[in-house]
Design an enzyme around this catalytic site. Structure first.
Site, short mmCIF file in Angstrom:
data_model
loop_
_atom_site.label_atom_id
_atom_site.label_comp_id
_atom_site.label_asym_id
_atom_site.label_seq_id
_atom_site.Cartn_x
_atom_site.Cartn_y
_atom_site.Cartn_z
N ALA A 22 -18.43 16.09 -7.75
CA ALA A 22 -17.10 16.40 -7.22
C ALA A 22 -17.01 17.85 -6.76
O ALA A 22 -17.52 18.76 -7.41
CB ALA A 22 -16.05 16.13 -8.28
N GLY B 218 -15.39 12.77 -5.50
CA GLY B 218 -14.21 13.27 -4.82
C GLY B 218 -14.33 14.70 -4.34
O GLY B 218 -15.06 15.52 -4.89
N HIS C 170 -20.13 24.80 15.44
CA HIS C 170 -19.60 25.73 16.43
C HIS C 170 -20.57 26.90 16.57
O HIS C 170 -21.11 27.39 15.58
CB HIS C 170 -18.20 26.20 16.02
CG HIS C 170 -17.23 25.06 15.94
ND1 HIS C 170 -16.61 24.53 17.04
CD2 HIS C 170 -16.83 24.32 14.89
CE1 HIS C 170 -15.84 23.53 16.67
NE2 HIS C 170 -15.96 23.38 15.36
N ARG D 42 -27.38 21.28 2.98
CA ARG D 42 -28.82 21.07 3.14
C ARG D 42 -29.16 19.65 2.69
O ARG D 42 -28.42 19.04 1.91
CB ARG D 42 -29.61 22.04 2.26
CG ARG D 42 -29.46 23.47 2.66
CD ARG D 42 -30.39 24.36 1.82
NE ARG D 42 -30.12 25.75 2.13
CZ ARG D 42 -29.46 26.57 1.34
NH1 ARG D 42 -29.01 26.16 0.18
NH2 ARG D 42 -29.26 27.82 1.70
N ASN E 142 -12.70 5.75 -0.89
CA ASN E 142 -11.40 5.93 -1.52
C ASN E 142 -10.46 6.66 -0.55
O ASN E 142 -10.80 6.90 0.60
CB ASN E 142 -11.58 6.71 -2.83
CG ASN E 142 -10.53 6.38 -3.86
OD1 ASN E 142 -9.34 6.30 -3.54
ND2 ASN E 142 -10.95 6.19 -5.10
#
Length: 192
Positions: free
Chosen positions: A166, A148, A112, A172, A82
Site C-alpha cells: 500500500a 491500495g 513529460h 522501476r 477496487n
C-alpha cells in the site's frame, strides 16, 4: 506518422491531436456512464465491452474508474479493481489474469520531457496552443496483488505473482514473486 502512432510507439506527440481528443472524449464519456450505474446494473458490461481493449472473462471494475483511452489496455480474466481505478493508457497497458487492485490505484503511462524547451506549450499553425508528451508501456504479470494507493509509472513491468504494498510508487521494474513496498518501491522479500 500520425500522432496516435507516435504516442503508441513512445515518441513525442501532440496530445491535442483531433483523433486523440476524440478517442479520449469517447472513453471519458463511457467512464462517466459506467460510474453512474449501480454496480449490479448489467449495462456496465456493455459499456466495458465498448471501453476496453482486449479483456478476459470475469473482469470486475468496482468503479469509479477513469481511463484516458481504454482501448489501449488489455486485462486478463478474473481481474478485480477496487474503487477509484485510474488508467492513463497513452501507451499500451497489459494487465495479466487474476490480478487484484486495491482502492485508489493509478496506472500512469504518460511522461513529460525534462527539458522545458520540449515540455512548454507551443503554438500550432492554426493558432491553438498544445503540449508535447510521450508515454511508456506498463505490464503487470499474472497473479499480482496491487494494494491500495499504489502509483505505477510508465515503463514499468511488475513480474508475475508479485505483491506491491500500500502507498507504493513503482518507478522501476519489479521481479516476479516478490513483495515490494515504498516510495520509490523496492523489493522487500521473496514470496515463498
Amino acid at each position: 506518422m500520425s500522432e496516435k502512432e507516435k504516442m503508441l510507439s513512445g515518441e513525442l506527440y501532440d496530445s491535442s491531436d483531433a483523433e486523440l481528443c476524440a478517442l479520449r472524449r469517447k472513453a471519458h464519456a463511457l467512464c462517466r456512464r459506467y460510474n453512474a450505474l449501480d454496480e449490479t446494473d448489467e449495462e456496465r458490461a456493455n459499456i466495458a465491452e465498448e471501453l476496453l481493449g482486449e479483456h478476459g472473462s470475469n473482469v470486475y471494475l468496482q468503479g469509479p474508474v477513469q481511463f484516458d483511452y481504454g482501448v489501449f489496455t488489455t486485462i486478463g480474466e478474473n481481474t478485480y479493481a477496487n474503487f477509484n481505478f485510474t488508467c492513463l493508457d497513452c501507451a499500451p497497458v497489459s494487465i495479466g489474469k487474476n490480478v487484484f487492485f486495491g482502492p485508489n490505484v493509478s496506472i500512469l503511462t504518460p511522461m513529460h520531457p525534462l527539458k522545458w524547451q520540449e515540455r512548454n506549450q507551443f503554438q500550432k499553425s492554426d493558432g491553438t496552443f498544445a503540449t508535447r508528451e510521450y508515454a511508456k508501456p506498463i505490464t503487470i504479470g499474472d497473479n499480482c496483488w496491487i494494494a491500495g494507493d499504489v502509483t505505477i509509472c510508465g515503463g514499468v513491468t511488475i513480474g508475475e505473482g508479485s505483491v506491491i504494498g500500500a502507498g507504493s510508487v513503482v518507478t522501476r521494474d519489479i521481479p516476479p514473486n516478490v513483495v515490494a513496498v515504498g516510495n520509490p518501491c523496492r523489493v522487500l522479500k521473496a514470496v515463498k
